[in-house]
Scaffold this motif. Sequence first.
Motif, short mmCIF file in Angstrom:
data_model
loop_
_atom_site.label_atom_id
_atom_site.label_comp_id
_atom_site.label_asym_id
_atom_site.label_seq_id
_atom_site.Cartn_x
_atom_site.Cartn_y
_atom_site.Cartn_z
N GLY A 299 0.84 -1.16 -0.09
CA GLY A 299 0.21 -0.32 -0.06
C GLY A 299 1.16 1.13 -0.30
N LEU A 300 1.90 1.34 0.49
CA LEU A 300 2.64 2.14 0.60
C LEU A 300 3.56 2.12 -0.21
N THR A 301 3.45 1.44 -1.22
CA THR A 301 3.92 1.85 -3.32
C THR A 301 3.14 2.62 -3.58
N LEU A 302 2.26 2.03 -3.51
CA LEU A 302 1.32 2.64 -4.39
C LEU A 302 0.68 3.95 -3.77
N ASP A 303 0.48 4.17 -2.33
CA ASP A 303 0.72 5.74 -1.83
C ASP A 303 1.48 6.62 -2.98
N LEU A 304 2.69 6.02 -2.58
CA LEU A 304 4.29 7.00 -2.94
C LEU A 304 3.00 7.51 -4.98
N VAL A 305 3.23 6.20 -5.48
CA VAL A 305 2.79 6.84 -6.99
C VAL A 305 1.57 7.16 -7.23
N TRP A 306 0.12 7.45 -6.65
CA TRP A 306 -0.85 7.84 -6.75
C TRP A 306 -1.23 9.19 -5.55
N GLY A 307 -0.14 8.83 -4.38
CA GLY A 307 -0.47 9.99 -3.62
C GLY A 307 -0.26 11.12 -3.52
N PHE B 72 -17.65 11.43 1.43
CA PHE B 72 -17.25 12.03 2.92
C PHE B 72 -15.88 11.94 3.92
N LEU B 73 -15.08 11.57 3.63
CA LEU B 73 -13.95 11.58 3.90
C LEU B 73 -12.73 11.23 2.99
N PRO B 74 -12.74 12.66 2.20
CA PRO B 74 -11.59 12.61 1.55
C PRO B 74 -10.38 12.37 1.90
N ARG B 75 -9.81 12.49 2.56
CA ARG B 75 -9.02 12.81 3.66
C ARG B 75 -8.12 11.25 4.05
N GLY B 76 -9.20 10.19 4.23
CA GLY B 76 -9.50 8.96 4.35
C GLY B 76 -9.60 9.22 5.92
N LEU B 77 -9.40 7.76 6.43
CA LEU B 77 -9.85 8.06 7.86
C LEU B 77 -9.05 8.28 8.93
N VAL B 78 -7.41 8.35 8.28
CA VAL B 78 -6.36 9.13 9.33
C VAL B 78 -6.99 11.17 9.15
N GLY C 135 -1.52 10.63 0.20
CA GLY C 135 -0.88 11.25 0.15
C GLY C 135 -0.48 11.68 1.37
N THR C 136 0.27 10.37 2.75
CA THR C 136 0.70 10.50 4.06
C THR C 136 1.72 9.13 3.79
N LEU C 137 1.26 8.60 3.59
CA LEU C 137 2.54 7.25 3.87
C LEU C 137 2.35 6.30 5.33
N TYR C 138 1.82 7.17 5.67
CA TYR C 138 0.80 6.08 6.85
C TYR C 138 -0.07 5.85 6.87
N GLY C 139 -1.33 6.40 5.72
CA GLY C 139 -2.41 6.46 5.46
C GLY C 139 -2.14 4.86 4.78
N ALA C 140 -1.33 4.53 4.15
CA ALA C 140 -1.61 3.54 3.73
C ALA C 140 -1.28 2.58 4.29
N LEU D 236 -8.45 11.95 12.16
CA LEU D 236 -7.48 12.06 13.58
C LEU D 236 -6.56 13.54 13.17
N VAL D 237 -5.89 13.66 12.43
CA VAL D 237 -5.37 14.62 11.87
C VAL D 237 -5.03 15.88 11.54
N ARG D 238 -5.71 17.00 11.70
CA ARG D 238 -6.32 17.78 11.71
C ARG D 238 -6.25 18.11 9.44
N ASP D 239 -4.89 18.59 9.79
CA ASP D 239 -5.07 19.38 8.40
C ASP D 239 -4.11 18.13 7.31
N GLY D 240 -3.93 17.78 6.97
CA GLY D 240 -3.79 16.59 6.19
C GLY D 240 -3.00 17.43 4.81
N LYS D 241 -3.24 18.19 4.49
CA LYS D 241 -2.45 18.75 2.94
C LYS D 241 -0.63 18.33 3.44
#
Lengths: 276, 361
Positions: free
Chosen positions: B59-67, B345-351, B304-309, B354-359
């Motif tokens: 999942g982490l590797t996909l987040d690299l290219v996608w996120g 409803f959660l475009p930034r995912g589950l994390v 786009g967070t790495l740990y989210g994946a 918890l994390v206020r601003d994931g940008k």
Amino acid sequence: MNGSEPQTDQRQDKPFGFMVQPRASNRLDVTHGTILYLEDVSVSFDGFKALNGLCLYIDVGELRCLIGPNGAGKTTLMDVITGKTRPDSGSVFFGQTIDLLQMDEPAIAQAGVCRKFQKPSVFDGLTVFENLELAMKTDKGAWATLFHRLGSEQLDRIAEVLQTIGLQEYASRPAGALSHGQKQWLEIGMLLMQEPKVMLVDEPVAGMTHHEIDRTAELLLSLQGKHSIIVVEHDMAFVRSIARKVTVLHEGSVLTEGTMDEVQNDPRVIQVYLGD
Amino acid sequence: MNGHSFTNHKAGSVVIALVAAVTVLVPLCNAVFPDGSALHFSAYTVSLLGKYMTFALLGLTLDLVWGYCGILALGHGAFFALGGYAIGMYLMRQIGNRGVYGDPVLPDFMVFLNWKELPWYWLGFDQFWFASLMVLIVPGSLAFVFGWLAFRSRVTGVYLSIITQALTYALMLAFFRNEMGFGGNNGLTDFKSILGFTIQSEAVRLALLMISGLSLIGAFLLSRWIIKTKLGRVVTAVRDQESRVRFLGYRVEMFKLWLFVFAAMLAGLAGALYVPQVGIINPSEFSPLNSLEIVVWVALGGRGTLYGAIVGAVLVNYGKTVLTGLLPEIWLFTLGAAFVLVTMFLPRGLVGLLVRDGKES
Ligand SMILES: Nc1ncnc2c1ncn2[C@@H]1O[C@H](COP(=O)(O)OP(=O)(O)OP(=O)(O)O)[C@@H](O)[C@H]1O
Ligand SMILES: [Mg+2]
């Protein structure tokens, strides 16, 4: 082909066009004093001629203003020079030897023909500092970028440009949080970071306050001589304040060229701006 | 550089600390507490945890290219499967004459097909170092060739997604064929040993869990470092405004290619760690559905967070383990529904909860 013609190193960009990366294979040669040659350039979109046999010559170190009504083809002209749009016919040379039509966007930018877009396009997610860092002239290969460290000279350069564009206090702000005018300034700063030979500046003062407009005029005036600059602008007061030579574009070709007074008194120009 | 990336940074460190805790504590507990004690993890649990680690790495590797680079690769499972096949070939050759047919060189399925000698592309796979190299080189090469063609022709967006999906589908069909020499339908299985150790033994399972955990931690830290370099900033700039980056003099295709190949190699590593823990690799690993599932992990966790994946991969797979045990029919529906709800409803995912601003910047 038959081996009777001696091949010179100068024309390496022609054979194997498929294999060789498009790049400036020649040195910039401006011995005739002209840095940009556009000859008989035509571009059409679905039959509509956005540029129509346009000819334009820019001298080394010149500050040229380009005006013309909406849809005259000013932005399309910049698209052609920077490799975004391929013309249907005509030639575009950077100096006497570099054929820009053989090169793609990154190659043209690396050769020193750089551009500010009409719609400010900075990277909103990156800070002001990072935007400038990204634009900085340096090795732009992937590996070089991975191991890139800012040297003290480069830090000084960024600080200097931040000063020039008046965004020192905003260095660590995300560019997305800037006002429209500040984004314009940032994009001009990104242009400066690239240390361009030719600067194409599309509508730099749109959305700026009077004060900002004056400072932009000052900045552009201070850059002439060091860079060759083409400025496209609708704000006539601004154009008047910086103009040396003005080119009027209309329906994809040059209508007239001259000083601001000359073109403003030209009946054809008045006709174009007031008529139809 | 800016305030909010600190919170993401911290959350990432917490997640990776949890991974490290599992990596260290599980083998420690099993060493200290005797078999049968409540704190002695069963073989099943150990393998399950190890499997989750490999999925998290994938999942982490996909987040690299996608996120981070905006390349929605829908064939990412292919690289995982290729890494799995590479190690599977080594494991097959480790069987030696312990196979059903007892042939010292040929794997059983080749004897069954009446093959007389090993195909050339199986040579060298009796060496662990060679197989390990192939785990990275084969997926990396495929990603290089594919990416070179696709990115240079400026194929982007949904078209790119579709051809990556077609790529993994084509590979699945190819690997199903017996003549390909990869065991066809059944794939590669019945492994006996790895580096001479019995593959089913508790020590090997624990070692695999530890290596998977360490690989995940290493990949996470390396990826986080890459994202913080200038290359990382170029890549996110490509994601946000691809054509603008070209006008700054960057060859966008080279940056995409670099990241895509890097991600493919790590995905291959994930596959190579997965296969010895589950004991089989077959063409269904190339199934387009598998690749879609990886996308769901990342979207659910928060891209786009790495740990989210990592969070997404573990949660979804835990859900899958539980649900397929209880009510196998509803698993796909649940997954689909979760995906739709999160994207709506959660475009930034589950994390993102918890994390206020994931940008990310
Ligand atoms: N990609 C495109 N496809 C179709 N038509 C286009 C395209 N780009 C430009 N045009 C058309 O070409 C003409 C010239 O456009 P261009 O943007 O160059 O004008 P301009 O002089 O920059 O105008 P403005 O002052 O409004 O910016 C316009 O009529 C425009 O609609
Ligand atoms: Mg325009």
